[in-house]
Scaffold this motif. Structure first.
Motif, short mmCIF file in Angstrom:
data_model
loop_
_atom_site.label_atom_id
_atom_site.label_comp_id
_atom_site.label_asym_id
_atom_site.label_seq_id
_atom_site.Cartn_x
_atom_site.Cartn_y
_atom_site.Cartn_z
N GLU A 1 -4.56 4.45 14.22
CA GLU A 1 -5.92 5.01 14.01
C GLU A 1 -6.66 3.91 13.75
O GLU A 1 -7.57 3.86 14.09
N ARG B 1 -10.13 7.15 5.30
CA ARG B 1 -9.73 5.84 5.02
C ARG B 1 -10.58 4.91 3.96
O ARG B 1 -10.40 3.87 3.82
N THR C 1 -5.76 -0.34 7.14
CA THR C 1 -6.99 -0.20 6.85
C THR C 1 -7.28 -1.43 5.89
O THR C 1 -8.40 -1.78 5.86
N ALA C 2 -6.59 -1.40 4.75
CA ALA C 2 -7.02 -2.69 3.78
C ALA C 2 -6.98 -4.14 4.34
O ALA C 2 -7.94 -4.81 4.05
N GLY D 1 -10.59 -4.09 5.74
CA GLY D 1 -11.39 -4.51 4.63
C GLY D 1 -11.35 -5.74 4.35
O GLY D 1 -12.34 -6.40 4.04
N THR E 1 -15.80 3.92 7.70
CA THR E 1 -14.37 3.86 8.13
C THR E 1 -13.99 5.13 9.03
O THR E 1 -14.71 6.05 9.40
N THR E 2 -12.70 5.27 9.54
CA THR E 2 -12.31 6.45 10.00
C THR E 2 -11.93 7.54 9.00
O THR E 2 -12.12 7.30 7.76
N HIS E 3 -11.78 8.85 9.43
CA HIS E 3 -11.58 9.82 8.42
C HIS E 3 -10.62 9.66 7.25
O HIS E 3 -9.59 9.53 7.58
N ALA F 1 -9.01 3.03 1.18
CA ALA F 1 -7.97 2.10 1.49
C ALA F 1 -8.67 0.71 1.94
O ALA F 1 -8.42 -0.42 1.73
N PHE F 2 -9.95 1.22 2.70
CA PHE F 2 -10.49 -0.12 3.12
C PHE F 2 -11.23 -0.87 1.91
O PHE F 2 -11.10 -2.15 1.74
N MET G 1 0.88 -1.46 0.00
CA MET G 1 0.03 -0.18 -0.13
C MET G 1 0.88 1.28 -0.01
O MET G 1 2.15 1.26 0.05
N GLU G 2 0.13 2.40 0.01
CA GLU G 2 0.83 3.62 -0.17
C GLU G 2 1.33 4.08 1.14
O GLU G 2 2.16 5.16 1.31
N GLY H 1 -17.40 3.00 13.11
CA GLY H 1 -16.37 3.14 13.97
C GLY H 1 -16.98 4.25 15.34
O GLY H 1 -16.53 4.51 16.22
N LEU I 1 -10.00 1.42 15.14
CA LEU I 1 -11.06 1.18 14.45
C LEU I 1 -11.57 -0.43 14.48
O LEU I 1 -12.64 -0.82 14.43
N ALA J 1 -2.98 3.06 5.40
CA ALA J 1 -3.73 2.38 4.20
C ALA J 1 -3.41 0.91 4.23
O ALA J 1 -4.52 0.00 4.11
#
Lengths: 94, 382, 283
Positions: free
Chosen positions: B93, C82, B67-68, B71, C78-80, C85-86, B59-60, B234, B97, B64
């Protein structure tokens, strides 16, 4: 959840031969005015009665001019108005 | 197709063992961002995952990546990322979540020296508190600390199991010593591995409440694409998953997120006590530092000193009952860590003022030698 | 004819099958365009008869961030910043799923800007629907990455001095395979674009310029949401396939709308699958 009784067609009051019927959920209307302002056939107008939240929902004062373009339905931010074909006008139906 | 589980023996490093442990646990998704000293995990996953039908994505950034992973977890795969302290700082962060939306995920943190960019290539154990308290709000995570390459493998599997069982983000907190050390790794046959998968809903979609806990305080987890059409947020939410900004909703949710770990702690905690039964001096060390501590204990025992070693393997939740048992006869407790004072606070909290708790810090990139450790111990206990 | 029999012939609002009815009415202000965007999106789902078992609706934080919670679909808040990305994680983990990200300009292009450009670069299959109201609404109307120069917000009380992003230009430059801009007034054209984007495989982006009558448009004395919509009617022009770099967005002069990009490029999860299959065969 919305009960059937809450969804009231604003016109016609009487049985109509009109092809289109406009249904408004007055309690969801926030009175933005998009529907009656952008209706290309000037079917709708602002009501003089306000709803439970104090907003003025639309009324279809010129339902006979409605061509069923459904712009009012598309543009309503509150899912509070939709256009349906009047069962009476459908062929083969009572 | 290559085998997901490479049963047999290999001579390899801790980072590789973590990757192989993840694959053996059923991990099929990795999202990450390069960072020393955890990059080898990503490299191994980039090579291995596509060959066994899994998915790797770089990821970047670390936000990310994490978070990925959440997901992917919600999409039904066992998912992980690997990073080091600076990456965890960004991921915190999403760890919040994941804790809030109860997403199973594993995060391997190969700890290096901090703060900030610190010492990228040097060992450290200074992210112990970050793992516990990194994100805001009240929540619990699980963190396991390996002391060998074999444990990198074993504990990564256990991390997946715990993460799936309790729907909680789970850390493997390795220090750079273990991450980069090479030793023998034995990968058992598949049927000898204990693998736990998340609970699935047993009710039809129209009856499913995504955040309704069972008696273990953990709700069964539906997956995207199965027709359950559920919502997760969240924000503080009710059992339906809908945002609710009331005291009742917060009270029903947040204590449960903590209690599902706290009340099940006896099933989660893990520790190892060596020669503690008659120990008057109890040495506490973990990770790479526990290896030299073990040697120091053996040397001291040979000299007749009554000393034992307590090694927490789960640091969060902390094995406090096991520590109390190990310290039953101790007159002094000595904590040695590769940081300037982190887990020692937890040990003091549990020992209270019953016996003195001494601390041996080390804020540079290598562990104590056994001799150095003994010198420090003698200086403190005289 | 009795009242009951007359009413019993009325059908439900056609989009409600896609909406979590127990969450209505929604939280959006009177004359906010977000509701119109949700309406257009649901209408597109209906006209495509979209299989909702294959869709995940995701949003970030902010007013538009609440969008995902109104759809009767697998959905995640999601959070702010994101959401993308999710969505990438979702798409890569299960390529049969179509992620749809519905979020605001601040969420997608300030805090989430990095995820946006990289998902577009990789061409990860998803639809990103951005409601652009030129400010952060949920927190009280602060300036953001799309706030025009000299516009008044609570954090640019003397006029904004920053240059804003042109979102369609950013999307096109980052590699999106479908890029469109409409205003909330263009609800039916927006629906058509959403239909088109949902049928494409790849990173697709639609910006919807929307009134924020409570904050941005009030601070800048644009009048009511209705007046803002009337202004859109007056100043918007449709220039399909024109250069998105030149797609002006200026409330005083002109808002260029249309579909600017509609191209083909191999999609990320397809490439990943193909790559994996090759390696699994031992090539």
């Amino acid at each position: 959840m919305l009960t059937r009784q809450e969804r009231v067609p604003i016109l016609p009051e009487e049985e109509s031969e009109m092809k289109w019927r406009i249904v408004v959920n007055e309690d969801w209307c926030k009175g933005c005015g998009f529907c009656y302002t952008f209706c290309p056939r000037e079917v709708l107008e602002k009501s003089d009665k306000f709803n439970t939240k104090g907003y003025y929902p639309p009324v279809a004062t010129n339902i006979d001019r409605c061509v069923g373009c459904k712009l009012c339905e598309a543009i309503c931010p509150d899912f509070a108005i939709h256009v349906e074909e009047n069962a009476k006008s459908k062929k083969g139906e009572k | 197709m290559e085998k997901p589980i490479l049963t047999g023996e290999m001579f390899t490093q801790g980072d590789i063992a973590a990757a192989e442990g993840a694959l053996a646990a059923g991990c099929r998704f990795f999202a990450g961002y390069p960072i020393t000293p955890a990059t080898e995990i990503a490299e191994r996953m980039a090579y291995r995952l596509p060959r066994i039908g899994g998915r790797y994505i770089q990821m970047e950034d670390e936000i990310a990546s994490c978070t990925a992973v959440v997901g992917a977890s919600y999409s039904g795969l066992k998912a992980m990322t690997a990073t080091s302290g600076p990456g965890v700082s960004l991921m915190n962060e999403t760890i919040g979540l994941a804790a809030m939306t109860e997403a199973p995920m594993v995060l391997v943190n190969v700890m290096r020296g901090g703060p900030s960019t610190g010492q990228p290539t040097e060992a450290s154990q200074s992210d112990i508190m970050q793992a516990k308290w990194g994100s805001h709000g009240d929540y619990e995570i699980i963190a396991l600390i390996p002391s060998s390459v074999q444990e990198m493998f074993d504990l990564t599997i256990r991390a997946f199991n715990l993460s799936e069982q309790y729907r909680v983000p789970t850390f493997v907190l390795a220090d750079e010593i273990i991450g980069h050390m090479r030793e023998r790794l034995i990968i058992p046959p598949e049927d000898e591995l204990e693998i736990i998968n998340r609970k699935k809903p047993t009710v039809p979609p129209e009856e499913y409440l995504p955040f309704k806990p069972e008696t273990d305080l953990v709700p069964p987890m539906a997956t995207f694409g199965e027709g359950y059409h559920f919502y997760a947020t969240g924000l503080t939410h009710d059992q339906k998953g809908y945002p609710v900004m009331t005291d009742e909703a917060q009270l029903a949710l947040v204590p449960r997120l903590c209690d599902k770990i706290r009340k099940n702690a006896d099933k989660i905690t893990q520790a190892e006590s060596t020669e503690t039964e008659d120990a008057e001096i109890l040495l506490v060390a973990y990770g790479g530092e526990a290896r030299t501590a073990m040697r120091a204990v053996k040397d001291a025992r040979a000299e007749g000193m009554k000393i034992g070693l307590f090694r927490p393997i789960s640091v969060w939740p902390f094995p406090k009952d096991q520590l109390k048992d190990a310290a039953a006869n101790a007159q002094q407790v000595i904590v040695a860590e590769l940081n300037y004072g982190q887990l020692v606070g937890e040990v003091e909290r549990i020992i209270r003022n019953e016996v003195p708790v001494h601390f041996i810090p080390r804020v540079c990139g290598t562990p104590h030698t056994p001799d150095e450790l003994m010198k420090e111990i003698r200086r403190r206990i005289k | 004819m009795t009242e009951t029999s007359r009413i019993s012939t009325i059908e439900e609002h056609p989009i409600l099958e896609y909406i979590r009815r127990d969450r209505l009415p929604h939280i959006f202000c009177s004359a906010c365009g977000i509701g119109t965007v949700l309406q257009s999106f649901a209408t597109a789902l209906r006209s495509l008869n979209y299989d909702m078992d294959n869709m995940v609706i995701i949003s970030g934080i902010g007013c538009t961030g609440r969008a995902s919670g109104y759809f009767a679909a697998d959905s995640y808040h999601t959070t702010h910043g994101r959401a993308i990305a999710f969505a990438t994680g979702v798409k890569v983990a299960n390529p049969k799923l179509k992620p749809v990200v519905i979020s605001g300009d601040g969420d997608l292009f300030a805090i989430g800007g990095n995820h946006f450009i990289h998902a577009a670069r990789r061409n990860v299959d998803m639809l990103v629907l951005c409601v652009n109201n030129f400010n952060y609404g949920m927190t009280g109307g602060q300036m953001g990455p799309t706030t025009p120069v000299s516009a008044i917000t609570v954090t640019s009380p003397d006029g904004n001095i920053e240059h804003p992003f042109n979102l369609v230009s950013v999307a096109a430059a980052s590699g999106a395979v479908f890029v469109a801009r409409w205003t909330a007034l263009h609800a039916r054209r927006l629906t058509k674009s959403i239909e088109k984007a949902l049928q494409k495989k790849g990173f697709t982006f639609i910006e919807v310029v929307s009134p924020c009558p409570t904050l941005y448009d009030r601070y800048n004395r644009h009048g009511t949401g209705l007046e803002v919509m009337k202004k859109y009617r007056e100043i918007s022009v449709i220039r399909n396939f024109s250069d998105p770099m030149q797609a002006e967005i200026d409330y005083r002069t002109r808002i260029v709308c249309g579909e600017f990009v509609d191209s083909e490029k191999p999609e990320f999860s397809d490439l990943l699958e193909e790559h994996g299959k090759k390696l699994q065969k031992g090539d």
